[in-house]
Design a protein around this motif. Structure first.
Motif, short mmCIF file in Angstrom:
data_model
loop_
_atom_site.label_atom_id
_atom_site.label_comp_id
_atom_site.label_asym_id
_atom_site.label_seq_id
_atom_site.Cartn_x
_atom_site.Cartn_y
_atom_site.Cartn_z
N VAL A 61 35.07 53.36 39.98
CA VAL A 61 35.74 53.05 38.72
C VAL A 61 37.12 52.45 38.98
CG1 VAL A 61 36.66 54.00 36.58
CG2 VAL A 61 34.45 54.79 37.44
N ILE A 62 37.84 52.99 39.95
CA ILE A 62 39.16 52.46 40.30
C ILE A 62 39.04 51.03 40.78
CG2 ILE A 62 41.08 52.67 41.92
CD1 ILE A 62 40.62 55.73 41.80
N ILE A 63 38.07 50.76 41.65
CA ILE A 63 37.89 49.41 42.18
C ILE A 63 37.56 48.42 41.07
CG2 ILE A 63 36.38 47.99 43.64
CD1 ILE A 63 36.30 50.42 45.56
N VAL A 64 36.67 48.80 40.15
CA VAL A 64 36.32 47.91 39.04
C VAL A 64 37.55 47.60 38.20
CG1 VAL A 64 35.04 47.80 36.85
CG2 VAL A 64 33.89 48.57 38.92
N ALA A 65 38.35 48.62 37.89
CA ALA A 65 39.53 48.41 37.05
C ALA A 65 40.59 47.57 37.77
CB ALA A 65 40.11 49.76 36.65
N VAL A 67 40.13 45.38 40.24
CA VAL A 67 39.66 44.00 40.38
C VAL A 67 39.80 43.25 39.06
CG1 VAL A 67 37.59 42.58 40.76
CG2 VAL A 67 38.14 44.42 42.34
N ARG A 68 39.49 43.90 37.96
CA ARG A 68 39.64 43.26 36.65
C ARG A 68 41.10 42.95 36.36
NH1 ARG A 68 41.23 40.98 32.81
NH2 ARG A 68 40.46 41.14 30.69
N LEU A 69 41.98 43.87 36.69
CA LEU A 69 43.41 43.59 36.47
C LEU A 69 43.89 42.47 37.39
CD1 LEU A 69 44.93 47.14 36.04
CD2 LEU A 69 44.81 45.33 34.34
N PHE A 70 43.42 42.47 38.62
CA PHE A 70 43.82 41.43 39.56
C PHE A 70 43.35 40.06 39.10
CE2 PHE A 70 43.15 38.91 43.45
CZ PHE A 70 44.45 38.89 43.92
N LEU A 71 42.10 39.96 38.65
CA LEU A 71 41.56 38.68 38.19
C LEU A 71 42.22 38.21 36.90
CD1 LEU A 71 37.75 39.13 38.93
CD2 LEU A 71 39.40 37.74 40.18
N GLY A 72 42.64 39.17 36.07
CA GLY A 72 43.29 38.83 34.81
C GLY A 72 44.78 38.56 34.97
#
Length: 76
Positions: A61-65, A67-72
């Motif tokens: 869950v941490i990795i998904v969140a 990565v989403r913040l990094f891409l955004g």
């Protein structure tokens, strides 16, 4: 005792996962700033048990969140 702590860790992860999934939707990425601390607490609880399932689920869950913040553009 370890199994109960692992179950609590999984339950914390199950709270953080929907928050992170909402954060995947455009314009709701800020929800990941809430999902990451929840999942970190779940991962810390999971480290206290002898089992790895709860810890690994929260790390996912941490990795998904993150990565989403990094891409955004919201991280770094």
């Amino acid at each position: 005792m370890g199994m109960i702590v692992n179950i609590v860790s999984i339950l914390v992860g199950l709270v953080a996962l929907p928050v992170a999934l909402v954060g995947l939707v455009p314009f709701f990425g800020i929800a990941n700033y809430l999902a990451i601390p929840i999942a970190v607490v779940g991962a810390a609880i999971g480290m206290l048990s002898g089992h790895r399932t709860g810890r690994n689920f929260n790390l996912f869950v941490i990795i998904v969140a993150v990565v989403r913040l990094f891409l955004g553009g919201g991280l770094l």
